[in-house]
Design a protein around this motif. Structure first.
Motif, PDB file in Angstrom:
ATOM      1  N   LEU A 206      11.772  -0.413   7.041  1.00 16.35           N
ATOM      2  CA  LEU A 206      10.618   0.241   6.445  1.00 16.35           C
ATOM      3  C   LEU A 206       9.701  -0.748   5.741  1.00 16.35           C
ATOM      4  O   LEU A 206      10.156  -1.708   5.114  1.00 16.35           O
ATOM      5  N   GLY A 207       8.391  -0.495   5.837  1.00 11.76           N
ATOM      6  CA  GLY A 207       7.448  -1.242   5.032  1.00 11.76           C
ATOM      7  C   GLY A 207       7.594  -0.864   3.574  1.00 11.76           C
ATOM      8  O   GLY A 207       8.036   0.234   3.234  1.00 11.76           O
ATOM      9  N   PHE A 208       7.215  -1.767   2.677  1.00 12.80           N
ATOM     10  CA  PHE A 208       7.457  -1.529   1.255  1.00 12.80           C
ATOM     11  C   PHE A 208       6.643  -0.356   0.722  1.00 12.80           C
ATOM     12  O   PHE A 208       7.129   0.456  -0.059  1.00 12.80           O
ATOM     13  N   VAL A 209       5.385  -0.224   1.125  1.00 17.47           N
ATOM     14  CA  VAL A 209       4.505   0.808   0.582  1.00 17.47           C
ATOM     15  C   VAL A 209       4.888   2.180   1.130  1.00 17.47           C
ATOM     16  O   VAL A 209       5.006   2.362   2.342  1.00 17.47           O
ATOM     17  N   ASN A 210       5.086   3.137   0.224  1.00 14.79           N
ATOM     18  CA  ASN A 210       5.394   4.511   0.610  1.00 14.79           C
ATOM     19  C   ASN A 210       4.084   5.296   0.666  1.00 14.79           C
ATOM     20  O   ASN A 210       3.467   5.560  -0.362  1.00 14.79           O
ATOM     21  N   PRO A 211       3.619   5.711   1.866  1.00 11.61           N
ATOM     22  CA  PRO A 211       2.316   6.384   1.967  1.00 11.61           C
ATOM     23  C   PRO A 211       2.238   7.670   1.162  1.00 11.61           C
ATOM     24  O   PRO A 211       1.173   7.991   0.621  1.00 11.61           O
ATOM     25  N   ALA A 212       3.331   8.420   1.069  1.00 13.67           N
ATOM     26  CA  ALA A 212       3.304   9.707   0.378  1.00 13.67           C
ATOM     27  C   ALA A 212       3.121   9.545  -1.131  1.00 13.67           C
ATOM     28  O   ALA A 212       2.779  10.509  -1.818  1.00 13.67           O
ATOM     29  N   MET A 213       3.350   8.359  -1.659  1.00 13.64           N
ATOM     30  CA  MET A 213       3.215   8.114  -3.098  1.00 13.64           C
ATOM     31  C   MET A 213       1.922   7.386  -3.446  1.00 13.64           C
ATOM     32  O   MET A 213       1.649   7.123  -4.613  1.00 13.64           O
ATOM     33  N   THR A 214       1.114   7.077  -2.442  1.00 13.61           N
ATOM     34  CA  THR A 214      -0.032   6.198  -2.628  1.00 13.61           C
ATOM     35  C   THR A 214      -1.297   6.978  -2.975  1.00 13.61           C
ATOM     36  O   THR A 214      -1.581   8.019  -2.389  1.00 13.61           O
ATOM     37  N   GLU A 215      -2.065   6.432  -3.923  1.00 15.68           N
ATOM     38  CA  GLU A 215      -3.346   7.017  -4.323  1.00 15.68           C
ATOM     39  C   GLU A 215      -4.513   6.250  -3.723  1.00 15.68           C
ATOM     40  O   GLU A 215      -5.373   6.819  -3.085  1.00 15.68           O
ATOM     41  N   PHE A 216      -4.546   4.920  -3.931  1.00 11.29           N
ATOM     42  CA  PHE A 216      -5.655   4.098  -3.460  1.00 11.29           C
ATOM     43  C   PHE A 216      -5.131   2.837  -2.794  1.00 11.29           C
ATOM     44  O   PHE A 216      -4.086   2.307  -3.164  1.00 11.29           O
ATOM     45  N   ILE A 217      -5.918   2.329  -1.830  1.00 14.30           N
ATOM     46  CA  ILE A 217      -5.582   1.090  -1.136  1.00 14.30           C
ATOM     47  C   ILE A 217      -6.849   0.272  -0.975  1.00 14.30           C
ATOM     48  O   ILE A 217      -7.835   0.745  -0.396  1.00 14.30           O
ATOM     49  N   ASN A 218      -6.851  -0.949  -1.478  1.00 16.45           N
ATOM     50  CA  ASN A 218      -7.926  -1.904  -1.235  1.00 16.45           C
ATOM     51  C   ASN A 218      -7.344  -3.106  -0.518  1.00 16.45           C
ATOM     52  O   ASN A 218      -6.286  -3.625  -0.906  1.00 16.45           O
ATOM     53  N   PHE A 219      -8.036  -3.566   0.513  1.00 16.04           N
ATOM     54  CA  PHE A 219      -7.554  -4.714   1.281  1.00 16.04           C
ATOM     55  C   PHE A 219      -8.672  -5.727   1.404  1.00 16.04           C
ATOM     56  O   PHE A 219      -9.792  -5.390   1.805  1.00 16.04           O
TER      57      PHE A 219
END
Length: 812
Positions: A206-219
């Protein structure tokens, strides 16, 4: 405060057809309108009185409690802007059906920081302090909608023009010619580390980031601000949710499942969200070429807890525990090798197994203090622990045969055997403390600063060897090592060291004639006591928005970016450590343009970036699948350049999609022998993330991920001269499609009130089709030497084939 809205022209669009417009009188029929209600609050959740809400040329205002109620045209995209004199403006596009009602809550942040819609994550075209100028904002909802094998943000990142990856099994990625180790990842402002021994995507899980817990993403793919750390390629900045009420999500599929639950206290001071995921990729790994038994299992548990002590103090805890176990029992493999004279068949029969285990724990405790409206102070205590084990004993007996036109073996050229052995153990503990601060000089100017101290305690026991025997003859490329082994590494290292880093930056907003300008400049410095090196990294960004009829924003970023070595970069190929290794260096020049426009009466944004990077003191490396082995010397230099383009918008009304294209090159020059492509040289790429639904059945949705990328360099065997291995792998081509049918939602498919099903916001079932066209992509090569001719053959390692995954999702 309600004001009658004059209905503009309502375009009835059929996707990808010419737009047909009919003029209708506004407000005559209720069926022609939809309704938006909600509240606007400040950063302390207090109502904002007389906040302005703009729709076209009309303005509306909230009441003393921050409440508002609006009627908007239905069945078309309507841009609504929320504004106040002392806060940043925030725009969002709504597409609602007749008689639909939507309730939203808007939080405006002072000093033109980004606004937050509390009900869901959104994509905003605003440029501001909190969002780096050279960055892309992604929606957390899109991470969950598209098909994904890694269960994280990586699958969405791979559809961006500047991100490359030649494997769907890994959550790691390459950015603008950089390698997997050159990317920063932050969650809630804390840097995240990854395991060191993982050599393939199959092991990674699994990738570290859990999408269901995520609010914002900046890349950001380059040119980022001084407040972000020291890497050469990219920054992924993720913020986890702080729920305002009870919410949850559960998903089950053929590969595993996940459960996420969040909630808040009645007074909203305490909020918490917990997510657990489990995955077993046995079914998808069985689509790999060859006869192999797999038993891969991955799971993690993450939590984000926030407590507001009072109006000035806030405390946040983030924790994560992950475990991965990868077992592999190879049996047989046949591979055709195309040579110049005649094709050959390599047949390998295996004995033995591989048994790997990876466990990581990450935790942080953050305190924030806001004594007044001008000052924000923060203190973070963090720790990361990784315990890894890689054990394998695999014997392979191989036959190299000539084949006829039908692919049948007709004569055997070589017979031999190969034994691969490893007993690798790795234990790392990283712990530290950091301070971050911000002072708002006035409405348009502020300064930020920070300092961090961390200690690293690493224990590495490395034991690997490989023997190749052909009819009694042992191939030994280095007879001086005294062992009849083709490859041998045996070392035990204990490294305890300290790092100190700090930054300061200044941001200003001002008018230049009729143009709006946002400027940021800063400097970052670091020190590592292992190599006694001090680095100083100046950085600057500027954005100019002219007062033109066309909505355009021009951006330029530059900076000197160092990458202080972590443990893997100081370990030589023989396992010894080199305390003379310096930081690698990259000088960025990035020129960008954002052009926003309306097409088919829907919003679109075209982003174009041209970049050039000067690379100094490079540490040459070999890439094997996703494992990187460094030579631990700064004996290379290079450069990289490219053009990236991304068209983002609502190709289908109400849903966001994008198409990306890029051309890029990355070169290195080792010991002044001449320029050759870096092992991660990207070249050409086309990609898309596309969402659609059926007009007659809007509850049925389709999500498509499409990637075409030029083949990466095929790499070179360890201890070999990379200048002798300058061919490329096959082009990477992949299409994944996800089909979702909503059974219940709170818009169009509401269950009967008072029933059990009325407790759910959404219930959906779906099918993901991975690698729709069953393309056998190649990720790397295994190297086999024919003793009779002394020829080294590249045996391609292929990726997964077509796979169908069924899933069901509940949201409450």
């Amino acid at each position: 405060m309600k004001k009658t809205i004059q209905q503009p022209t309502l375009p009835l669009s059929k996707r990808f057809l010419n737009t047909i417009s009919l003029s209708l009188l506004g407000g005559v029929l209720y069926a022609q309108t939809a309704q938006i209600t909600g509240k606007i609050v400040d950063e302390n959740k207090n109502p904002i009185n007389k906040a302005e809400i703009i729709i076209g040329n009309e303005s509306f205002f909230t009441d003393q409690n921050g409440n508002f109620k609006l009627s908007i045209p239905s069945n078309q995209s309507v841009i609504v802007t929320f504004n106040h004199d002392h806060y940043s403006s925030f725009s969002q596009t709504f597409t609602l059906k007749d008689k639909n009602r939507k309730e939203i809550f808007i939080q405006l942040v002072p000093d033109q920081s980004n606004a937050i819609e509390l009900s869901e994550a959104v994509v905003s075209f605003q440029n501001n302090n909190n969002k780096p100028l050279q960055s892309t904002t992604l929606s957390a909802a899109q991470m969950q909608q598209g098909p994904s094998l890694t269960g994280g943000v990586a699958d969405l990142l791979k559809t961006l023009p500047f991100v490359n990856s030649n494997t769907e099994l890994s959550s790691q990625y390459m950015v603008r010619g950089g390698n997997y180790d050159e990317n920063l990842i932050y969650i809630n402002g804390i840097e995240i580390y990854k395991p060191q021994l993982i050599r393939s995507g199959e092991q990674e899980g699994l990738g570290f980031v859990n999408p269901a817990m995520t609010e914002f993403i900046n890349f950001s793919a380059g040119g980022w601000e001084a407040k972000y750390g020291d890497k050469m390629s990219s920054v992924l900045d993720v913020t986890y949710k702080r729920p305002k009420k009870l919410e949850g999500q559960m998903e089950a599929s053929l590969m595993g499942g996940n459960l996420t639950v969040g909630g808040a206290s009645k007074n909203k001071k305490l909020s918490a969200i917990v997510g657990a995921r489990y995955q077993n990729r046995n079914l998808v790994l069985n689509t790999l070429k060859g006869d192999t038994n797999f038993n891969p299992q991955y799971y993690d548990v993450q939590t984000n807890i926030n407590y507001k002590l009072n109006e000035k103090w806030n405390v946040n805890f983030f924790g994560s525990v992950s475990r991965s176990r990868y077992e592999m029992f190879p049996i047989k493999r046949d591979t055709y090798i195309n040579t110049f004279n005649n094709p050959l068949l390599l047949s390998v029969f295996y004995n033995g197994k591989e048994d790997d285990r990876f466990g990581t724990e990450t935790g942080s405790l953050s305190f924030t203090y806001q004594p007044n409206d001008k000052v924000d102070l923060g203190l973070d205590v963090f720790a990361y622990h990784s315990k890894e084990r890689e054990y394998f004993d695999i014997q392979g007996s191989y036959f190299i045969s000539e084949v006829d036109n039908d692919g049948n073996a007709i004569s055997t050229n070589d017979v031999g055997s190969q034994i691969d052995h490893a007993r690798n153990n790795f234990d790392a503990l990283v712990a530290g403390i950091q301070h971050r601060g911000k002072y708002k000089i006035n409405k348009n100017n502020d300064i930020e600063w920070g300092a961090k101290f961390q200690q690293e305690d690493i224990r590495d026991l490395l034991g690997e060897w490989q023997a190749i025997d052909s009819t009694g003859y042992v191939v030994n490329p280095n007879p001086n090592n005294g062992l009849n082994l083709r490859y041998y590494v045996n070392s035990q290292n204990n490294l305890k060291s300290n790092r100190i880093s700090g930054y300061a930056q200044y941001t200003s907003k001002f008018m230049w004639n009729d143009a709006k300008v946002l400027f940021n400049a800063g400097v970052r410095t670091s020190y590592w006591d292992f190599n006694d090196e001090i680095t100083v990294s100046p950085r600057a960004q500027i954005a100019v928005k002219p007062d033109w009829k066309s909505d355009m924003l021009f951006r330029f970023s530059t900076g000197l970016y160092y990458q202080p070595p972590f443990y893997r970069e100081v370990r030589r190929l023989d396992g010894s450590l080199n305390n003379k290794v310096k930081s690698q260096q990259s000088i960025h020049f990035i020129l960008g343009n954002d052009y926003e426009f309306k097409w088919m009466d829907r919003p679109f944004k075209l982003t174009t970036e041209l970049y050039y990077k000067i690379l100094n003191d490079l540490n040459p490396y070999y890439v094997d699948n996703v494992r990187i082995r460094y030579t631990a010397d700064n004996n290379s230099k290079g450069y990289a350049y490219g053009l990236d383009m991304r068209l983002f918008g609502q190709f289908v009304p109400g849903v966001d999609s994008w198409f990306s294209a890029s051309y890029a090159r990355a070169y290195q020059n080792i010991d002044n022998k001449g320029d050759i492509p870096l092992p991660t040289d990207p070249r050409f790429k086309l990609s898309a993330f596309f969402q659609d639904y059926m007009e007659f059945l809007p509850s049925f949705k389709v999500n498509v991920n499409l990637i075409y990328a030029s083949g990466l360099p095929n790499g070179a065997p360890q201890f070999s001269d990379p200048y002798q291995y300058q061919t490329t792998l096959r082009d990477y081509k992949r299409v994944d499609i996800g089909f979702v049918k909503e059974i219940i939602n709170q818009k169009d498919l509401k269950p009967s009130a008072g029933t059990f099903w009325s407790n759910f916001k959404e219930i959906s079932i779906g099918v993901d089709v991975f690698n729709v066209f069953d393309i056998k992509n190649q990720i790397s090569n295994s190297w086999i030497r024919d003793v009779n001719s002394s020829t080294v053959y590249a045996m391609p390692n292929y990726l997964t084939g077509r796979f169908l995954n069924g899933k069901i999702n509940f949201k409450f």
